[in-house]
Design a protein around this motif. Sequence first.
Motif, PDB file in Angstrom:
ATOM      1  N   UNK A 120      -6.221  28.190  43.293  1.00 19.05           N
ATOM      2  CA  UNK A 120      -5.405  27.345  42.417  1.00 19.05           C
ATOM      3  C   UNK A 120      -4.277  28.160  41.767  1.00 19.05           C
ATOM      4  N   UNK A 121      -4.625  29.365  41.308  1.00 16.00           N
ATOM      5  CA  UNK A 121      -3.619  30.230  40.673  1.00 16.00           C
ATOM      6  C   UNK A 121      -2.535  30.649  41.660  1.00 16.00           C
ATOM      7  N   UNK A 122      -2.946  30.985  42.880  1.00 13.54           N
ATOM      8  CA  UNK A 122      -1.980  31.426  43.906  1.00 13.54           C
ATOM      9  C   UNK A 122      -0.974  30.315  44.215  1.00 13.54           C
ATOM     10  N   UNK A 128       4.745  33.581  44.410  1.00 13.72           N
ATOM     11  CA  UNK A 128       4.196  33.221  45.723  1.00 13.72           C
ATOM     12  C   UNK A 128       4.996  32.062  46.329  1.00 13.72           C
ATOM     13  N   UNK A 129       5.298  31.066  45.498  1.00 13.01           N
ATOM     14  CA  UNK A 129       6.074  29.911  45.971  1.00 13.01           C
ATOM     15  C   UNK A 129       7.437  30.369  46.492  1.00 13.01           C
ATOM     16  N   UNK A 325       3.682  38.098  51.523  1.00 11.41           N
ATOM     17  CA  UNK A 325       2.864  37.025  50.954  1.00 11.41           C
ATOM     18  C   UNK A 325       1.412  37.474  50.789  1.00 11.41           C
ATOM     19  N   UNK A 326       0.870  38.148  51.790  1.00  7.26           N
ATOM     20  CA  UNK A 326      -0.513  38.627  51.701  1.00  7.26           C
ATOM     21  C   UNK A 326      -0.691  39.555  50.503  1.00  7.26           C
ATOM     22  N   UNK A 327       0.265  40.439  50.293  1.00 11.54           N
ATOM     23  CA  UNK A 327       0.204  41.366  49.156  1.00 11.54           C
ATOM     24  C   UNK A 327       0.248  40.600  47.834  1.00 11.54           C
ATOM     25  N   UNK A 328       1.102  39.583  47.766  1.00 10.01           N
ATOM     26  CA  UNK A 328       1.208  38.785  46.538  1.00 10.01           C
ATOM     27  C   UNK A 328      -0.083  38.025  46.260  1.00 10.01           C
ATOM     28  N   UNK A 329      -0.672  37.447  47.319  1.00 12.03           N
ATOM     29  CA  UNK A 329      -1.931  36.695  47.173  1.00 12.03           C
ATOM     30  C   UNK A 329      -3.012  37.599  46.597  1.00 12.03           C
ATOM     31  N   UNK A 330      -3.140  38.778  47.161  1.00 10.53           N
ATOM     32  CA  UNK A 330      -4.177  39.721  46.716  1.00 10.53           C
ATOM     33  C   UNK A 330      -3.975  40.144  45.261  1.00 10.53           C
ATOM     34  N   UNK A 331      -2.734  40.180  44.812  1.00  8.70           N
ATOM     35  CA  UNK A 331      -2.450  40.673  43.471  1.00  8.70           C
ATOM     36  C   UNK A 331      -2.469  39.596  42.387  1.00  8.70           C
ATOM     37  N   UNK A 332      -2.660  38.345  42.774  1.00  7.94           N
ATOM     38  CA  UNK A 332      -2.816  37.276  41.769  1.00  7.94           C
ATOM     39  C   UNK A 332      -4.204  37.405  41.146  1.00  7.94           C
ATOM     40  N   UNK A 333      -4.238  37.577  39.854  1.00  8.10           N
ATOM     41  CA  UNK A 333      -5.522  37.784  39.153  1.00  8.10           C
ATOM     42  C   UNK A 333      -6.039  36.495  38.538  1.00  8.10           C
TER      43      UNK A 333
END
Length: 333
Positions: A120-122, A128-129, A325-333
């Motif tokens: 949901x946060x991602x 990310x968007x 995008x993969x890096x951004x997804x992983x870094x969303x806390x």
Amino acid sequence: MLDVSRRMLCAATLAAMLALAPEAQAQKREFTFAYDQPKTSGYGAAAEMFNRKLGELSKGTLSINQYPSAQLGTEAQTMQKVQTGDIDFVLLSTANASTAQPESGVFSIHFIFRDEAHAIKVLGDPTVIAAMKELYAAKIKGAHMLGLGSQGLRHIYGKKAVQKVADLKGVKVRVQATVTEDTLFPAYGAQVVHMPFGEVYTSLQTGVVDMAENGINNYLINKHYEPAPVLSLTEHEANNAALFVSDKAWSSLSDEQKKWVQASADEISKNEPAIAFKLEREALAKLEKMGVKIVKDVDKSGFQQVSKPIQDKLAKDLGPHAVKVLDLVRNVK
């Protein structure tokens, strides 16, 4: 004399109103909005949300006409139609959007979404968007992305339970047509089969495929539990979606109207994923009451061990936007 003046004034006012009526009517526009799931799905909730916000901002001058349940074609077909301008808006899975932009498959990499809250946060994360918009803009012509949505997480279903990775060995699984799926499912030992979503029910029934995978609500509302009565909660992948607008429709809008449309899409990114996950929980409760076998104790460790070393290679093979995008997804806390 006064009465005559009043009558003349009333007549003049009426004439002015009648003269303006066609112009006012012409300002009202209804756009086509297509998706391949029923109105009771997360897609339907997104379309309603978009229409409500668009009507509010435009004071009723702009609205959408919904075409659910693949009325205007499969997701791959509607992706093409939005690019040619034959459809104004389409909401479809990011996996199937990979037919137009393969890097979209990054959102289908298994086990990069940690749980419901993370997904949901991602999907609501502005960074990310923006990165996903860049990803699509790099390849797709004739349309562009406005926002992101969800239909929850994906799970595997069939006539038998999947409790560990070994249970997929030699099993024919219908998957979405992405490089991601074609890499990961064979790594688990499965055989992948591609087909439009509308053919899945019959294929499960006739044995063309042994299993399929999708969100819980989709499994319920499309009655896939009839030919595949065992649902294993693998949570292997996020069931992400993207909203696209045709360049033809977009270029016909004024700057103000474009702001209204974008704000309506933002509403989906911010609020639809939470609704989609709520629908998932409600669907699971209904299925349990119906007597569908739900396998909750899936050992995901085997799947994760297989998929983890593949994640970065997949993203790299897909392209630089996918890596970002993969890096951004992983870094969303």
